[in-house]
Design an enzyme around this catalytic site. Structure first.
Site, PDB file in Angstrom:
ATOM      1  N   PHE A 179       0.859  -1.179   0.000  1.00 21.90           N
ATOM      2  CA  PHE A 179       0.000   0.000   0.000  1.00 21.90           C
ATOM      3  C   PHE A 179       0.895   1.228   0.000  1.00 21.90           C
ATOM      4  O   PHE A 179       1.727   1.395   0.894  1.00 21.90           O
ATOM      5  CB  PHE A 179      -0.919   0.030   1.227  1.00 21.90           C
ATOM      6  CG  PHE A 179      -1.809   1.251   1.245  1.00 21.90           C
ATOM      7  CD1 PHE A 179      -2.931   1.304   0.441  1.00 21.90           C
ATOM      8  CD2 PHE A 179      -1.505   2.337   2.045  1.00 21.90           C
ATOM      9  CE1 PHE A 179      -3.743   2.437   0.435  1.00 21.90           C
ATOM     10  CE2 PHE A 179      -2.309   3.470   2.053  1.00 21.90           C
ATOM     11  CZ  PHE A 179      -3.435   3.519   1.247  1.00 21.90           C
TER      12      PHE A 179
ATOM     13  N   ASP B 290       9.459   2.366   0.780  1.00 22.94           N
ATOM     14  CA  ASP B 290       8.333   3.085   1.363  1.00 22.94           C
ATOM     15  C   ASP B 290       8.401   2.848   2.870  1.00 22.94           C
ATOM     16  O   ASP B 290       8.004   1.791   3.361  1.00 22.94           O
ATOM     17  CB  ASP B 290       7.020   2.554   0.772  1.00 22.94           C
ATOM     18  CG  ASP B 290       5.778   3.204   1.389  1.00 22.94           C
ATOM     19  OD1 ASP B 290       5.898   3.807   2.469  1.00 22.94           O
ATOM     20  OD2 ASP B 290       4.692   3.068   0.804  1.00 22.94           O
TER      21      ASP B 290
ATOM     22  N   LYS C 114       3.970  10.352   7.939  1.00 26.34           N
ATOM     23  CA  LYS C 114       3.349   9.935   9.187  1.00 26.34           C
ATOM     24  C   LYS C 114       4.062  10.503  10.413  1.00 26.34           C
ATOM     25  O   LYS C 114       3.835  11.644  10.790  1.00 26.34           O
ATOM     26  CB  LYS C 114       3.227   8.408   9.240  1.00 26.34           C
ATOM     27  CG  LYS C 114       2.167   7.855   8.265  1.00 26.34           C
ATOM     28  CD  LYS C 114       1.891   6.395   8.517  1.00 26.34           C
ATOM     29  CE  LYS C 114       0.857   5.814   7.568  1.00 26.34           C
ATOM     30  NZ  LYS C 114      -0.518   6.246   7.832  1.00 26.34           N
TER      31      LYS C 114
END
Length: 392
Positions: A124, A209, A239
């Protein structure tokens, strides 16, 4: 737009690992805004930095020099493999920059045909058109037009398929060292090193990622640091970088980023003074050895206790996955039902692929709070067992 399946809980304030609803009910937060509030809610240092900067300057655009960008970029490059940084507002934007950087690298090297980004099942990378095409999840692609060219998807962990897939049009391999939404699967260290060697051998760029698994979540500043000789060429982060304030970044070596010249990319809000002030303050905390040691300690406690949970509730829990404080619990019980059982015990946990739930607590979670989380998880398991028996 009706795109969210929302839980009927509304919070008005937070403090550390606690969230309080509008009617004053406390919940232990082991989601942390999906691995975002890494330093806890209302962290005093971040709150003060935000207030101080808000009274000075919020936004000027990247037409001008922004000293805060230079400060945070310097801190990131000093702490990582990277030589340069592009600041974004989110992880998805950082992935967009990473993809463009990889393709532009080969273009300036006289190989414009090298555009293919190899991704993996269960990944994702965000919700933009390029990010969902990189992830390849059919559920996220449906209805948004035909798949874009230049994205290849392979089974997770199939080394033979990966070697066979790399060819004259391959630009980069894009992978999460620890999958988040895909089910908290951690790529073995030997595989990370093998990816680096394979990329070196084929002239392919390696993109990590680390939006969810990076910035202390696994007990090292970045998850790939657990492996030797596994540094990427490009890395997307976000994040935890803002501790709850929207900020992301694409990091690259000077070689990988050499195609990103004036006019190649840009952002109106990316790297604004407000985000940079908070990001710099958050990173100062996240790089501290004592915080990373604390993450490893709490993660070790969870590993031990969750093993016991599997033994006591084999009919509910089938496996424990992940690394550090990115913990996946694979279930026999439907994960959405289990999340509700946890909420009934006033514990907040995240969902995940492959019928997993995730524990993504603040990195500042104490052992006492971790013990409380285990007690609440046990209650959720007891509820799941009772409901299954009743249904039978």
């Amino acid at each position: 737009m009706a795109v969210y399946s929302r839980t009927p809980l509304a919070f008005e304030r937070g403090d550390g690992a606690r969230l309080y609803t509008t009617d004053g009910v406390a919940y232990l937060d082991c989601m942390a805004g999906i691995a975002v509030n890494a330093l806890g809610h209302a962290n005093p240092k971040l709150v003060q930095v935000l207030k101080d900067q808000a009274e000075k300057l919020w936004h000027v655009s990247n037409i001008f020099t922004i000293p805060g960008q230079e400060k945070l970029a310097r801190a990131l490059t000093e702490a990582t493999f990277a030589d340069e940084v592009f600041f974004t507002n989110s992880g998805a934007e950082a992935i967009e920059c990473a993809i463009k950087t990889a393709r532009k690298y080969h273009w300036v090297n006289g190989q414009p045909e090298r555009i293919d980004i190899i991704g993996f099942e269960g990944s994702f990378h965000g919700r933009t058109i390029a990010a969902v095409n990189a992830s390849g999840n059919p559920g996220y692609l449906e209805g948004f037009g035909p798949p874009l060219p230049g994205f290849v998807h392979l089974p997770y962990g199939d080394h033979a398929a990966l070697k066979a897939a790399i060819g004259p049009t391959t630009a980069a391999i894009l992978i999460e060292p620890v999958q988040g939404e895909g089910g908290a699967r951690a790529l073995p260290d030997v595989c990370l090193a093998g990816l680096r060697a394979l990329c070196d051998e084929t002239g392919t760029l390696l993109i990590y990622d680390e939006i969810q698994c990076g910035l202390g979540r696994t007990g090292k500043l970045f998850a790939h640091e657990w492996a030797q000789h596994a540094q990427p060429d490009i890395m997307a982060v976000a994040k935890a970088l803002g501790g709850g304030f929207p900020v992301g970044a694409c990091l690259a070596t000077a070689e990988a980023g050499k195609g990103m010249v004036v006019g190649s990319h840009g952002s109106t809000y990316g790297g604004n003074p407000l985000a940079m002030a908070v990001g710099a303050a958050a990173l100062e905390e996240l790089v501290k050895p004592e915080l990373l040691a604390h993450v490893r300690e709490v993660a070790g406690y969870f590993t031990q206790q969750l093993a016991g949970l599997v033994e006591r509730f084999p009919d509910v829990v089938s496996d424990i996955r992940g690394r550090g404080l990115l913990i996946g619990i694979k279930l026999h019980t439907p994960n959405r039902e289990f999340m509700q059982y946890a909420r009934d015990a006033h514990l907040l946990i995240a969902g995940g692929g492959d019928n997993c739930v995730r524990l993504l607590p603040p990195l500042t979670l104490t052992i006492v709070e971790a013990s409380e989380a285990m007690e609440k998880l046990e209650r959720a398991c007891e509820t799941a067992r009772a409901r299954t028996k009743a249904a039978a």
